[in-house]
Design a protein around this motif. Sequence first.
Motif, PDB file in Angstrom:
ATOM      1  N   LEU A 120       0.827  -1.194   0.000  1.00 18.56           N
ATOM      2  CA  LEU A 120       0.000   0.000   0.000  1.00 18.56           C
ATOM      3  C   LEU A 120       0.869   1.255   0.000  1.00 18.56           C
ATOM      4  O   LEU A 120       1.914   1.302   0.649  1.00 18.56           O
ATOM      5  N   ARG A 121       0.416   2.250  -0.718  1.00 18.59           N
ATOM      6  CA  ARG A 121       1.089   3.553  -0.729  1.00 18.59           C
ATOM      7  C   ARG A 121       0.222   4.537   0.038  1.00 18.59           C
ATOM      8  O   ARG A 121      -0.935   4.761  -0.320  1.00 18.59           O
ATOM      9  N   VAL A 122       0.782   5.115   1.106  1.00 25.92           N
ATOM     10  CA  VAL A 122       0.008   6.026   1.949  1.00 25.92           C
ATOM     11  C   VAL A 122       0.807   7.294   2.209  1.00 25.92           C
ATOM     12  O   VAL A 122       2.045   7.295   2.159  1.00 25.92           O
ATOM     13  N   VAL A 123       0.073   8.364   2.488  1.00 24.30           N
ATOM     14  CA  VAL A 123       0.689   9.615   2.928  1.00 24.30           C
ATOM     15  C   VAL A 123       0.534   9.682   4.437  1.00 24.30           C
ATOM     16  O   VAL A 123      -0.599   9.706   4.947  1.00 24.30           O
ATOM     17  N   ASN A 124       1.661   9.671   5.157  1.00 23.82           N
ATOM     18  CA  ASN A 124       1.568   9.691   6.616  1.00 23.82           C
ATOM     19  C   ASN A 124       1.355  11.113   7.129  1.00 23.82           C
ATOM     20  O   ASN A 124       1.310  12.077   6.347  1.00 23.82           O
ATOM     21  N   LEU A 125       1.245  11.246   8.443  1.00 18.19           N
ATOM     22  CA  LEU A 125       0.914  12.552   9.015  1.00 18.19           C
ATOM     23  C   LEU A 125       2.095  13.505   9.046  1.00 18.19           C
ATOM     24  O   LEU A 125       1.954  14.653   9.482  1.00 18.19           O
ATOM     25  N   ASP A 126       3.256  13.057   8.551  1.00 17.52           N
ATOM     26  CA  ASP A 126       4.392  13.948   8.331  1.00 17.52           C
ATOM     27  C   ASP A 126       4.419  14.462   6.896  1.00 17.52           C
ATOM     28  O   ASP A 126       5.344  15.188   6.503  1.00 17.52           O
ATOM     29  N   GLY A 127       3.419  14.045   6.112  1.00 18.05           N
ATOM     30  CA  GLY A 127       3.352  14.479   4.725  1.00 18.05           C
ATOM     31  C   GLY A 127       4.224  13.673   3.787  1.00 18.05           C
ATOM     32  O   GLY A 127       4.388  14.043   2.619  1.00 18.05           O
ATOM     33  N   GLU A 128       4.783  12.570   4.280  1.00 15.60           N
ATOM     34  CA  GLU A 128       5.657  11.738   3.455  1.00 15.60           C
ATOM     35  C   GLU A 128       4.886  10.560   2.876  1.00 15.60           C
ATOM     36  O   GLU A 128       4.036   9.964   3.548  1.00 15.60           O
ATOM     37  N   THR A 129       5.183  10.220   1.640  1.00 18.15           N
ATOM     38  CA  THR A 129       4.588   9.042   1.014  1.00 18.15           C
ATOM     39  C   THR A 129       5.429   7.825   1.357  1.00 18.15           C
ATOM     40  O   THR A 129       6.633   7.786   1.084  1.00 18.15           O
ATOM     41  N   VAL A 130       4.799   6.847   2.002  1.00 20.84           N
ATOM     42  CA  VAL A 130       5.514   5.643   2.432  1.00 20.84           C
ATOM     43  C   VAL A 130       4.781   4.425   1.903  1.00 20.84           C
ATOM     44  O   VAL A 130       3.612   4.497   1.501  1.00 20.84           O
ATOM     45  N   ARG A 131       5.472   3.304   1.904  1.00 17.71           N
ATOM     46  CA  ARG A 131       4.884   2.049   1.437  1.00 17.71           C
ATOM     47  C   ARG A 131       4.765   1.085   2.616  1.00 17.71           C
ATOM     48  O   ARG A 131       5.705   0.928   3.393  1.00 17.71           O
ATOM     49  N   LEU A 132       3.612   0.456   2.721  1.00 16.15           N
ATOM     50  CA  LEU A 132       3.334  -0.475   3.805  1.00 16.15           C
ATOM     51  C   LEU A 132       2.902  -1.813   3.218  1.00 16.15           C
ATOM     52  O   LEU A 132       2.247  -1.855   2.179  1.00 16.15           O
ATOM     53  N   SER A 133       3.250  -2.885   3.905  1.00 15.87           N
ATOM     54  CA  SER A 133       2.803  -4.197   3.442  1.00 15.87           C
ATOM     55  C   SER A 133       2.373  -5.076   4.611  1.00 15.87           C
ATOM     56  O   SER A 133       2.849  -6.204   4.757  1.00 15.87           O
ATOM     57  N   PRO A 134       1.483  -4.572   5.480  1.00 15.91           N
ATOM     58  CA  PRO A 134       0.977  -5.412   6.567  1.00 15.91           C
ATOM     59  C   PRO A 134       0.018  -6.461   6.014  1.00 15.91           C
ATOM     60  O   PRO A 134      -0.509  -6.314   4.901  1.00 15.91           O
ATOM     61  N   ARG A 135      -0.215  -7.517   6.774  1.00 13.98           N
ATOM     62  CA  ARG A 135      -1.143  -8.548   6.310  1.00 13.98           C
ATOM     63  C   ARG A 135      -2.563  -8.004   6.243  1.00 13.98           C
ATOM     64  O   ARG A 135      -3.309  -8.331   5.324  1.00 13.98           O
ATOM     65  N   THR A 136      -2.929  -7.170   7.213  1.00 12.00           N
ATOM     66  CA  THR A 136      -4.249  -6.538   7.215  1.00 12.00           C
ATOM     67  C   THR A 136      -4.106  -5.075   7.612  1.00 12.00           C
ATOM     68  O   THR A 136      -3.115  -4.671   8.230  1.00 12.00           O
ATOM     69  N   VAL A 137      -5.108  -4.292   7.252  1.00 12.10           N
ATOM     70  CA  VAL A 137      -5.197  -2.906   7.715  1.00 12.10           C
ATOM     71  C   VAL A 137      -6.616  -2.677   8.228  1.00 12.10           C
ATOM     72  O   VAL A 137      -7.541  -3.421   7.897  1.00 12.10           O
ATOM     73  N   THR A 138      -6.775  -1.652   9.028  1.00 13.39           N
ATOM     74  CA  THR A 138      -8.116  -1.229   9.418  1.00 13.39           C
ATOM     75  C   THR A 138      -8.361   0.168   8.861  1.00 13.39           C
ATOM     76  O   THR A 138      -7.426   0.954   8.672  1.00 13.39           O
ATOM     77  N   LEU A 139      -9.621   0.438   8.582  1.00 11.43           N
ATOM     78  CA  LEU A 139     -10.076   1.768   8.187  1.00 11.43           C
ATOM     79  C   LEU A 139     -10.838   2.294   9.403  1.00 11.43           C
ATOM     80  O   LEU A 139     -12.046   2.115   9.504  1.00 11.43           O
ATOM     81  N   PRO A 140     -10.166   2.909  10.361  1.00 10.10           N
ATOM     82  CA  PRO A 140     -10.771   3.142  11.673  1.00 10.10           C
ATOM     83  C   PRO A 140     -11.965   4.088  11.635  1.00 10.10           C
ATOM     84  O   PRO A 140     -11.995   5.068  10.876  1.00 10.10           O
ATOM     85  N   HIS A 141     -12.946   3.778  12.465  1.00  6.66           N
ATOM     86  CA  HIS A 141     -14.011   4.742  12.713  1.00  6.66           C
ATOM     87  C   HIS A 141     -13.358   5.977  13.320  1.00  6.66           C
ATOM     88  O   HIS A 141     -12.445   5.868  14.147  1.00  6.66           O
ATOM     89  N   PRO A 142     -13.794   7.184  12.937  1.00  5.48           N
ATOM     90  CA  PRO A 142     -13.090   8.390  13.394  1.00  5.48           C
ATOM     91  C   PRO A 142     -13.062   8.568  14.910  1.00  5.48           C
ATOM     92  O   PRO A 142     -12.142   9.187  15.445  1.00  5.48           O
ATOM     93  N   VAL A 143     -14.064   8.023  15.616  1.00  5.53           N
ATOM     94  CA  VAL A 143     -14.065   8.174  17.069  1.00  5.53           C
ATOM     95  C   VAL A 143     -12.895   7.415  17.696  1.00  5.53           C
ATOM     96  O   VAL A 143     -12.510   7.701  18.844  1.00  5.53           O
TER      97      VAL A 143
END
Length: 288
Positions: A120-143
């Motif tokens: 996966l290609r994501v933009v982290n909260l430092d503004g950097e584009t990083v690549r992740l390859s975890p087995r699973t991810v969550t799309l968290p509820h905002p709360v």
Amino acid sequence: MGWLSAGDGYEVALVDGRVAARATSGRAAGRQLKSLPRALRDHPEVDRLRRFAEWLDRHATACVAQVDSWMVSSLPVPTGLLARVWPDEAWQSALRDLAVVGDDPDEVGFLRGATEDGELRVVNLDGETVRLSPRTVTLPHPVLLPDLDDIREFAAELGIVQRVKQIHRATWQRPEDLDPKAREIREFAGGSFRSRFALAARASSLGYRVSGGYATSRVRDGDRTVEAAVWIGEPYWEDTVETGGLTWQDMDGRALLLREVGPVAWSEGMRMAAALYAGRTIEEGKNA
């Protein structure tokens, strides 16, 4: 999708979800026409494209609903699954720019892409584009997101627009000073509607289930499923009705104490109650 022959002198295609035509001869050859010529309106190729466009709309709606379900439940989603569906424009539209969390629960990033091998290609909260390859991810509820206000501010700086409302979803935090014996919230009770049908129709239009005298929202919160319910009046009642209190129960039908309700179920229940109440009839001269 390319242009398809449709009778003498015309070709048709789907353009921005609608059937468009262009001439293949004469001075207008190769130019898209402003409207569909009368001669093509009942053409089999046009009918086929219309039905395909309708299917694409249904597919896009289903993708958004599924991603919304993943987000509300905060269930782990296999990274390989995201990679397989990403090439599909409807899935990509529903998933793009959602906040995701991988192996580190404190590392939040906005999803920008997925490769065939599950990276996966994501933009982290430092503004950097990083690549992740975890087995699973969550799309968290905002709360459940830490520092939600900071995440919202950062998303605004990036110009992020989410097809599935996540970080800008209305949220409610459960108060700490609740009556330990309380089982009902009355904050959004008393909203008046001209008929029970009007209130039930509003609930359905907002995506909530209407069962008996209640509008309900079923949510997976942690390791259990909880159902929030708002009283909306007896079925077939033809007079004016008012919204009732908000309660929660588990899947065994046991009414929960308010202090037993988890953060996601609390927030989603309050969101439902507030949305129903917002459609109430407000008499002229009275404050909203």
